[in-house]
Design an enzyme around this catalytic site. Structure first.
Site, PDB file in Angstrom:
ATOM      1  N   ALA A   9      39.191  46.274 103.743  1.00 46.88           N
ATOM      2  CA  ALA A   9      39.991  46.010 102.486  1.00 46.88           C
ATOM      3  C   ALA A   9      41.178  44.755 102.841  1.00 46.88           C
ATOM      4  CB  ALA A   9      40.751  47.173 102.090  1.00 46.88           C
ATOM      5  N   ARG A  15      39.054  34.769  94.926  1.00 49.05           N
ATOM      6  CA  ARG A  15      38.198  34.773  93.594  1.00 49.05           C
ATOM      7  C   ARG A  15      38.919  35.483  92.318  1.00 49.05           C
ATOM      8  NH1 ARG A  15      32.554  35.756  95.749  1.00 49.05           N
ATOM      9  NH2 ARG A  15      33.712  36.381  97.711  1.00 49.05           N
ATOM     10  N   GLN A  73      44.930  43.925 109.756  1.00 50.16           N
ATOM     11  CA  GLN A  73      44.273  42.629 110.207  1.00 50.16           C
ATOM     12  C   GLN A  73      45.109  41.378 109.915  1.00 50.16           C
ATOM     13  OE1 GLN A  73      40.396  41.199 107.800  1.00 50.16           O
ATOM     14  NE2 GLN A  73      39.614  40.431 109.682  1.00 50.16           N
ATOM     15  N   ASN A 377      59.303  74.480  57.876  1.00 50.19           N
ATOM     16  CA  ASN A 377      58.823  73.309  57.127  1.00 50.19           C
ATOM     17  C   ASN A 377      59.597  72.141  57.190  1.00 50.19           C
ATOM     18  OD1 ASN A 377      56.936  72.218  55.032  1.00 50.19           O
ATOM     19  ND2 ASN A 377      58.909  71.718  54.089  1.00 50.19           N
ATOM     20  N   ARG A 440      75.552  66.948  50.649  1.00 53.99           N
ATOM     21  CA  ARG A 440      75.532  65.732  49.722  1.00 53.99           C
ATOM     22  C   ARG A 440      76.508  65.928  48.624  1.00 53.99           C
ATOM     23  NH1 ARG A 440      70.008  68.120  48.031  1.00 53.99           N
ATOM     24  NH2 ARG A 440      70.665  68.832  45.734  1.00 53.99           N
TER      25      ARG A 440
END
Ligand code: UD1
Ligand code: CA
Length: 464
Positions: A9, A15, A73, A377, A440
């Site tokens: 790997a 590319r 590597q 609800n 309100r």
């Protein structure tokens, strides 16, 4: 017989035209290299060694695990040199060394096992998996000798015109036994590419009279190498087809399997139906008889049985229980739970919100840091004001609460069981069980207002 796997790997992956190491590009949610590591684990490899290059740290961070050794590597001097780098990590390992390519993510452990059985049955020093390629130019050609054995593997760059016509190619999967590893010492640098080719061990084996064979047991669909973005897309499609085929065989219906993206950590119960453009990512569990409509993305979530997830919804790190319904256009953010038979509808956003059994929030709401009881609800346009600019606070609604439309809950706030909230209320204080809360102002009608002139402007209002 014991097996060790070495995964190459460390290539530059030029590319791919990418800042990300090639083997970390993802296919169905997992880096390519991870798929190869899992195949290696599943052949019961005693040791798994990954050879990585200058990106070794990010590769280790991404796919590192206690049972995987990483070897550096330093310079990408070719596949032969890469395997040489792994030799020290193998120590005095005496069994069979299987070499895999980190950029062949579709390889399956069953094929490697079958290959190992053939390698051992025939007592080869060196074996390789080959396959027939429709477009062989990216692969090394298998050169057979008169008796059907393999005498060389030749890359496109080095091939004679007649060799270029060969369609049997090298998969990059090898098995080495005995002192076959010492063949590496004989490899010379390939002048055309300035690299040490691992494929040259085949010629070296022939020279030394060691038994080498190529088993044409692969298919291009399994062994294709990913070198470009186009090949990445092709490999992704093949992997997606493999995954959707598996679920189809277990009783799941796909309306258009090629448009669906399902990660490996997903499970789907039988009689579930998946519409086009659905993405199931990470760890997702879906029960039986659940329907997922188009353009839905579900990430790390549990979805029960008989659930309906309607079009264009996003569900992240959440739970949806049996027979619930979510969407269209709903967003369940992390930490949410939709109870059994509950409904979360159009343009509803949940964040760390638990919605009780049979409760409904059907339209245009934001419910954050909320605990909502059963049979509640939630009217259209209800908002939890959970953030005061510094801290987040909770909204708690008891069972059977009825919330009128366009309500705001200024958290922290609690509403007792069965209470009612009048539409358009801003709730800043707790509401006792069974109460009606109204916050309100009372409506005032000013008669004839529209026909009077507007003060100070001389303008007339329109006649009604
Ligand atoms: C290689 C094989 C080819 C085979 C094909 C299968 C050689 C010379 N050629 O070609 O015969 O048909 O794979 O897909 O082996 N790598 C290193 N260090 C390096 C160079 C590469 O670890 O210095 C790794 C890469 O990360 C990759 C694998 O080895 O995972 C293969 O390298 P790549 O350059 O992709 O080889 P191909 O040209 O595809
Ligand atoms: Ca390759």
């Amino acid at each position: 017989m014991s097996t060790a796997c070495v995964i190459l790997a460390a290539g530059l992956g030029k590319r791919m035209k990418s800042g990300v190491p090639k083997v970390l590009h993802e296919i169905c949610g997992a880096p390519m290299l991870e798929s190869v590591i899992s195949a290696a684990r599943r052949v019961n490899a005693e040791k798994v060694v990954v050879v990585a290059g200058r990106h070794i740290d990010s590769i280790r961070r991404s796919v590192g695990a206690a049972d995987v050794f990483f070897v550096l590597q330093k310079e990408a001097k070719g596949t032969g040199h890469a395997l040489l780098c792994a030799r020290r990590a193998l120590g005095d390992f005496q069994g069979t060394v299987v070499v895999l390519n980190g950029d062949s993510p579709l390889v399956e452990h069953e094929t490697i096992k079958k290959f190992l059985r053939l390698h051992r049955r025939d007592r080869n020093a060196l074996s390789v998996i080959s396959f027939i390629s429709k477009d062989p130019k990216d692969y090394g050609r298998i050169i057979r000798d008169g008796s059907g054995g393999v005498s060389a593997i030749i890359e496109e760059k080095d091939a004679e015109p007649i060799q270029k016509k060969i369609c049997e190619v090298n998969s990059g999967v090898y098995a080495l036994s005995g002192d076959a590893l010492s063949l590496l010492d004989a490899i010379r640098m390939n002048r055309a590419k300035g690299e040490y080719y691992l494929t040259d061990i085949v010629t070296e084996a022939a020279k030394r009279g060691l038994k080498a064979f190529a088993y044409c047991i692969g298919t291009e669909e399994e062994f294709m190498g990913v070198n470009t973005r186009e090949e990445l897309a092709r490999a992704s499609l093949l992997m997606r087809r493999r995954i959707s085929k598996k679920w189809s065989e277990r009783g799941v219906t796909f309306l258009d399997a090629d448009s669906v993206f399902i990660h490996a950590g997903v499970s789907i119960g039988r009689d579930s139906v998946i519409y086009p453009n659905v993405h199931l990512e990470g760890h997702v569990k879906i029960g039986r008889g659940t329907t997922i409509f188009p353009n839905v993305r579900i990430v790390n979530a549990q979805i029960g049985s008989g659930v309906v997830i309607k079009d264009s919804s996003l569900i992240e790190d959440s739970k949806v229980k049996d027979r619930a319904s979510v969407g269209p256009f709903a967003h369940l953010r992390p930490g949410s739970e939709v109870g059994t038979g509950a409904r979360v509808g159009n343009f509803v956003e949940l964040k760390k919100a638990v919605i009780g059994r049979e409760s409904k929030a059907s339209h245009l709401s934001y419910l954050g840091d909320a605990v909502i009881g059963r049979g509640v609800n939630i009217g259209a346009g209800t908002i939890t004001c959970n953030y005061d600019g510094v801290k987040k606070h909770r909204t708690v609604l008891g069972d059977g609460v009825f919330v009128g439309s366009d309500t705001q809950f200024v958290a922290p706030v609690k509403v007792g069981r069965g209470a009612y909230i009048g539409a358009g209320s801003t709730i800043t204080e707790d509401v006792p069980a069974g109460a009606l809360a109204l916050s309100r102002t009372r409506q005032k009608n000013i008669r004839g207002w529209a026909n009077r002139g507007r003060k100070g402007t001389g303008s007339k209002r329109r006649k009604v």
